[in-house]
Write a protein that holds these residues in place. Structure first.
Motif, PDB file in Angstrom:
ATOM      1  N   UNK A 253      47.431  78.527 -37.416  1.00  0.00           N
ATOM      2  CA  UNK A 253      47.670  79.360 -38.587  1.00  0.00           C
ATOM      3  C   UNK A 253      47.039  80.732 -38.394  1.00  0.00           C
ATOM      4  N   UNK A 254      47.338  81.643 -39.281  1.00  0.00           N
ATOM      5  CA  UNK A 254      46.749  82.981 -39.277  1.00  0.00           C
ATOM      6  C   UNK A 254      45.225  82.888 -39.297  1.00  0.00           C
ATOM      7  N   UNK A 255      44.688  82.096 -40.233  1.00  0.00           N
ATOM      8  CA  UNK A 255      43.230  81.976 -40.366  1.00  0.00           C
ATOM      9  C   UNK A 255      42.612  81.267 -39.174  1.00  0.00           C
ATOM     10  N   UNK A 256      43.336  80.275 -38.608  1.00  0.00           N
ATOM     11  CA  UNK A 256      42.843  79.615 -37.394  1.00  0.00           C
ATOM     12  C   UNK A 256      42.604  80.631 -36.290  1.00  0.00           C
ATOM     13  N   UNK A 257      43.605  81.457 -36.040  1.00  0.00           N
ATOM     14  CA  UNK A 257      43.517  82.424 -34.944  1.00  0.00           C
ATOM     15  C   UNK A 257      42.394  83.418 -35.189  1.00  0.00           C
ATOM     16  N   UNK A 258      42.272  83.879 -36.428  1.00  0.00           N
ATOM     17  CA  UNK A 258      41.239  84.861 -36.750  1.00  0.00           C
ATOM     18  C   UNK A 258      39.837  84.263 -36.563  1.00  0.00           C
ATOM     19  N   UNK A 259      39.658  83.024 -37.018  1.00  0.00           N
ATOM     20  CA  UNK A 259      38.360  82.371 -36.860  1.00  0.00           C
ATOM     21  C   UNK A 259      38.080  82.005 -35.403  1.00  0.00           C
ATOM     22  N   UNK A 260      39.111  81.565 -34.692  1.00  0.00           N
ATOM     23  CA  UNK A 260      38.947  81.259 -33.269  1.00  0.00           C
ATOM     24  C   UNK A 260      38.504  82.492 -32.499  1.00  0.00           C
ATOM     25  N   UNK A 261      39.038  83.638 -32.875  1.00  0.00           N
ATOM     26  CA  UNK A 261      38.640  84.881 -32.216  1.00  0.00           C
ATOM     27  C   UNK A 261      37.168  85.186 -32.475  1.00  0.00           C
ATOM     28  N   UNK A 262      36.729  84.983 -33.715  1.00  0.00           N
ATOM     29  CA  UNK A 262      35.314  85.211 -34.044  1.00  0.00           C
ATOM     30  C   UNK A 262      34.419  84.252 -33.260  1.00  0.00           C
ATOM     31  N   UNK A 282      32.740  79.677 -39.706  1.00  0.00           N
ATOM     32  CA  UNK A 282      33.440  79.424 -40.971  1.00  0.00           C
ATOM     33  C   UNK A 282      33.757  80.771 -41.603  1.00  0.00           C
ATOM     34  N   UNK A 283      35.032  81.036 -41.821  1.00  0.00           N
ATOM     35  CA  UNK A 283      35.475  82.303 -42.399  1.00  0.00           C
ATOM     36  C   UNK A 283      34.917  83.497 -41.624  1.00  0.00           C
TER      37      UNK A 283
END
Length: 527
Positions: A253-262, A282-283
């Motif tokens: 998902x969008x949030x998965x990718x963003x958190x994985x990047x972090x 987390x977030x």
């Protein structure tokens, strides 16, 4: 458009070329080609006419000039609806070309190779290809332009259905893809030039910024279900989430990718450590991270940093996941959305993917950690009507960069924890406070509007673990209340940038609690 009678094919990527060309030939389409493409077609037994036979000129200047000729571009640009155009090309013996199949010299792949020279890069700038693509795309009412092998089957099937003709909407769509293709190609070249010139001038922020991204996939939705979203990869992307391999699990998902990047970026800070690192996000904020002698122990300590927040988070590790760590990951009262790691051993993969409660959905990514991609990347933030661009925050601090400002200097053990916390605080949203002890994060205060509140949140989370711990602040303390709250909790060392008008009061407060405080001279805001 009229029935396709003549096609010009000139491709670097020959995927699917022979089958597509054979389909065209079986429809009675004359094939015209250049160099290696013509040889590939001839070797496959297909009738093909060389471009030099059409132009009456040989390929020149080591292939730099072959299709740049009126016999080619006249056939591409003639407006079929204008009698004067058709009579003019007929007067000069120019035959219309109805379909152009071109993909360009592999510039992005060339410059991505380690050690590529400037001369090699320049030789892989295509001139004739983009010219033909643009000519055909401009005249798309009469000429089909195909720039991707992924379009071959659709175009061929439509030609077969429609007696060798393509619909107007198809021609328009292909033209749009063609212009996007050449725009991305030019953007990649411009970015390469900007990077090289930036290296020479110690600046990588050019007067005109050109970016090129290719859609990797559509996403179910954005941050929220009512938002549309897609994931794009940089044309010259290096290592990271964008180049990671998905091995298992549900759709990202969008949030998965963003958190994985972090998570990936945080673990990259520790990729050079001799001991393994585990981090839980987390977030986009770290809720736990630890370095230890084994990955299993690092994971246990990372999760212990904030086990409540860790539930449903993203896990990243600097070492391949082994069976012992996998058993802990899938233990009681644990759940992770996704994991990104350098790899998974056979037993670990089996454990992670066969977990009855959530193994089928657990996303497993494999990515390279450690060696940074060559050059300096840029960070981009969107604002209304524009973008903000900056270089990435890669500033590193070592022991020699620390300035002690209190009566007591930090011990060796405290310095180790201070530097550990400093690496982490860079990845926490401002105002950011991180408390660490024995290479483990025990408290985090993130995203507060005032710094003392971040301190209070961090020490509350740390509890008794704050005693004897190190505290990192991403920016200076504007008042002495932050160090005071840390001192009351038992924190014994602080690392911060310094630079406040009230540094003297802050230092005095630290001395009151026998805190060893050091300044770095650099801050790590993360908005």
């Amino acid at each position: 458009m009229r029935r396709v009678e003549r096609a010009l094919l000139s491709v670097s990527d020959k995927t699917g070329l022979i089958d597509f060309a054979r389909g065209l030939s079986e429809l009675g389409v004359e094939l015209i080609s250049t160099g290696g493409t013509a040889k590939a077609l001839a070797d496959a037994g297909l009738p093909v006419k060389n471009v030099s036979d059409v132009t009456g000129f040989p390929e020149m200047l080591e292939g730099r000039v072959k299709t740049l000729h009126p016999m080619i571009h006249g056939g591409l640009l003639a407006d079929r609806s204008k009698p004067e155009h058709m009579s003019k090309i007929a007067e000069h013996g120019i035959l219309p070309i109805d379909i152009v199949v071109v993909n360009l010299y592999p510039f992005a792949a060339t410059v991505a190779k380690p050690g590529v020279t400037w001369e090699e890069a320049i030789e892989n700038i295509d001139i004739g290809g983009p010219s033909m693509v643009r000519s055909a795309a401009k005249n798309h009412a009469a000429v089909a332009v195909v720039v991707s092998p992924s379009s071959y089957d659709g175009v061929l099937n439509e030609l077969l259905r429609n007696d060798g003709k393509l619909e107007a909407e198809t021609l328009k769509r292909l033209a749009g893809e063609a212009f996007a293709h050449t725009a991305a190609y030019d953007a990649t070249i411009a970015a390469y030039f900007a990077k090289k010139l930036g290296e020479e001038t110690e600046s990588i922020l050019p007067a005109k910024l050109t970016l090129s991204f290719e859609k990797a996939q559509d996403l179910r939705y954005g941050e929220n279900p009512h938002q549309k979203a897609a994931f794009y990869r940089e044309a010259q992307g290096g290592q990271g989430v964008a180049s990671a391999r998905k091995l298992h699990g549900k759709e990202l998902s969008f949030n998965n990718i963003y958190d994985l990047n972090a998570a990936y970026n945080l673990v990259q800070e520790f990729a050079g450590e001799k001991d393994p690192t585990a981090a839980i996000i987390k977030h986009t904020n770290p809720c736990g991270i630890a370095v230890s002698t084994t990955l299993a122990d690092a994971f246990t300590k990372a999760r212990a940093g904030d086990p409540i927040s860790a539930f449903g988070g993203i896990l990243a590790t600097s070492r391949p996941i082994d069976a012992a760590t996998a058993e802990l990951i899938t233990g009681k009262n644990t759940f992770f959305e996704a994991i990104i790691a350098p790899g998974y051993d056979e037993d670990a993969f089996k454990i992670l993917t066969e977990k009855k409660q959530w193994g089928a959905n657990l996303i497993l990514l494999e990515a390279e950690f450690g060696a940074e991609a060559a050059g300096e990347n840029i960070d981009i933030k969107r604002v209304s009507g524009g973008i903000l661009v900056q270089t990435e925050d890669k500033h590193a601090v070592g022991r020699a960069d620390l300035t002690t400002v209190t009566r007591r200097g930090p011990s060796d053990a405290e310095i180790a924890d201070l530097l550990f916390a400093w690496k982490v605080v860079k990845h926490v949203k401002s105002n950011a406070i991180v408390i660490a002890k024995d290479r483990q994060i025990v408290g985090v205060g993130a995203g507060q509007m005032n710094r003392v509140q971040s301190v209070r949140l961090a020490v509350e989370q740390a509890g008794d673990k704050a005693k004897g711990a190190a505290l990192a602040s991403d920016a200076f303390f504007p008042f002495a209340d932050g160090p005071e709250a840390a001192g009351i909790a038992g924190v014994t060392s602080i690392i911060q940038p310094g630079g406040s008008k009230k540094d003297g009061e802050t230092t005095e407060m630290a001395d009151n609690y026998n805190i060893a405080m050091v300044f770095t001279g650099h801050r790590h805001f993360r908005h």
